[in-house]
Design a protein around this motif. Structure first.
Motif, mmCIF file in Angstrom:
data_model
loop_
_atom_site.group_PDB
_atom_site.id
_atom_site.type_symbol
_atom_site.label_atom_id
_atom_site.label_comp_id
_atom_site.label_asym_id
_atom_site.label_seq_id
_atom_site.Cartn_x
_atom_site.Cartn_y
_atom_site.Cartn_z
ATOM 1 N N THR A 1 -48.079 64.407 -53.164
ATOM 2 C CA THR A 1 -49.048 65.415 -52.713
ATOM 3 C C THR A 1 -50.427 64.791 -52.537
ATOM 4 O OG1 THR A 1 -47.827 67.142 -53.889
ATOM 5 C CG2 THR A 1 -50.077 67.639 -53.265
ATOM 6 N N VAL B 1 -52.637 64.463 -49.049
ATOM 7 C CA VAL B 1 -54.024 64.944 -48.944
ATOM 8 C C VAL B 1 -54.930 63.826 -48.451
ATOM 9 C CG1 VAL B 1 -56.006 65.711 -50.294
ATOM 10 C CG2 VAL B 1 -53.765 66.761 -50.673
ATOM 11 N N ILE C 1 -51.046 73.169 -48.786
ATOM 12 C CA ILE C 1 -50.303 71.906 -48.642
ATOM 13 C C ILE C 1 -49.135 71.863 -49.620
ATOM 14 C CG2 ILE C 1 -50.482 69.418 -49.022
ATOM 15 C CD1 ILE C 1 -53.353 69.584 -47.952
#
Length: 255
Positions: A142, A146, A98
């Motif tokens: 981030t 997620v 990711i």
């Protein structure tokens, strides 16, 4: 006796070992040892122990070896467990993927926009890059990605206890401790070799003394046997002389 020769006692004894110059002065003393002060008498007696300093170092190393090895192995096990946990974590691999996608998206149109991977040190930059509000960082973004798109990746936090324990291990200290243990083993090996050589020399000396004693005993036995033989010969000669003299006197009387 290890119950008496503790590490503290051994370290005190090591500090009391006379130097080469002190040994020369003490051994050169020709007077009565009892006239020396008690500390000087002790130091003089220590001068008679061969390889004393090396022996004490080896004994200190032996006393410290088990706890030092336990600590060293504990740290190694912590690092090993952390490495295995990181390598075997599918969640961590997904999280890194990711981060890579986000980085490629931010760098689209540049030479770094189609990266196949990144260095672990690049993760530190996630907290450095900020949005226009000067508060939200790339790390915040981030985490949001997620939580929204890959909630299972959050289970990567299960690694934290293992990694936290391993993070307290200093590789430099680990290498230094390993080097200390290696030097200590070398010291013990040198002392054991010296003791074996000394034992061999002592055995040779004893064998030489035994041979000398046996040779002296054999020589004494030969002289004793020779003395006995001469004594027997002397007695036999004396008896023969006495017998010959008595026979001559009887013959004279008969005439």
């Amino acid at each position: 006796d290890e119950s008496l020769l503790t590490q503290d006692t051994l370290k005190m004894a090591l500090s009391a070992v006379p130097t080469t110059a002190e040994q020369a002065l003490l051994l050169a003393f020709q007077g009565e040892p009892s006239t020396l002060d008690r500390p000087e008498q002790l130091l003089r007696s220590l001068c008679g122990i061969p390889r004393l300093e090396g022996r004490i170092h080896a004994m200190i190393f032996k006393a410290q070896l088990e706890p030092d090895m336990d600590e060293l192995l504990r740290q190694v096990d912590s690092l090993k467990a952390a490495c295995e946990a990181v390598q075997g974590s599918a969640e961590l691999q997904a999280l890194m993927q990711i981060v890579l996608h986000i980085g490629n998206a931010l760098n689209a149109g540049t030479a770094r926009g189609n990266a196949a991977g990144f260095r672990p040190s690049a993760l530190l930059k996630l907290a450095e890059h900020k949005a226009a509000d000067k508060k939200t960082t790339l790390l915040h973004y981030t985490v949001e990605v997620v939580q929204t798109n890959a909630p299972k990746v959050r289970r990567v936090t299960a690694l934290l206890p293992t990694l936290a324990q391993a993070s307290r291990v200093s590789l430099e200290e680990l290498r230094a401790k390993s080097a200390d243990l290696a030097r200590g083993m070398d010291q013990v090996e040198r002392e054991l070799t010296a003791l074996e050589e000394a034992a061999e020399k002592e055995e040779e000396r004893r064998e030489a003394l035994h041979r000398e004693a046996m040779e002296a005993w054999s020589a004494a036995k030969e002289r004793r046997d020779e003395a006995r033989r001469r004594h027997r010969e002397g007695r036999a000669a004396a008896r023969a002389s006495e017998g010959g003299g008595g026979g001559g006197g009887g013959g004279g009387g008969g005439g």
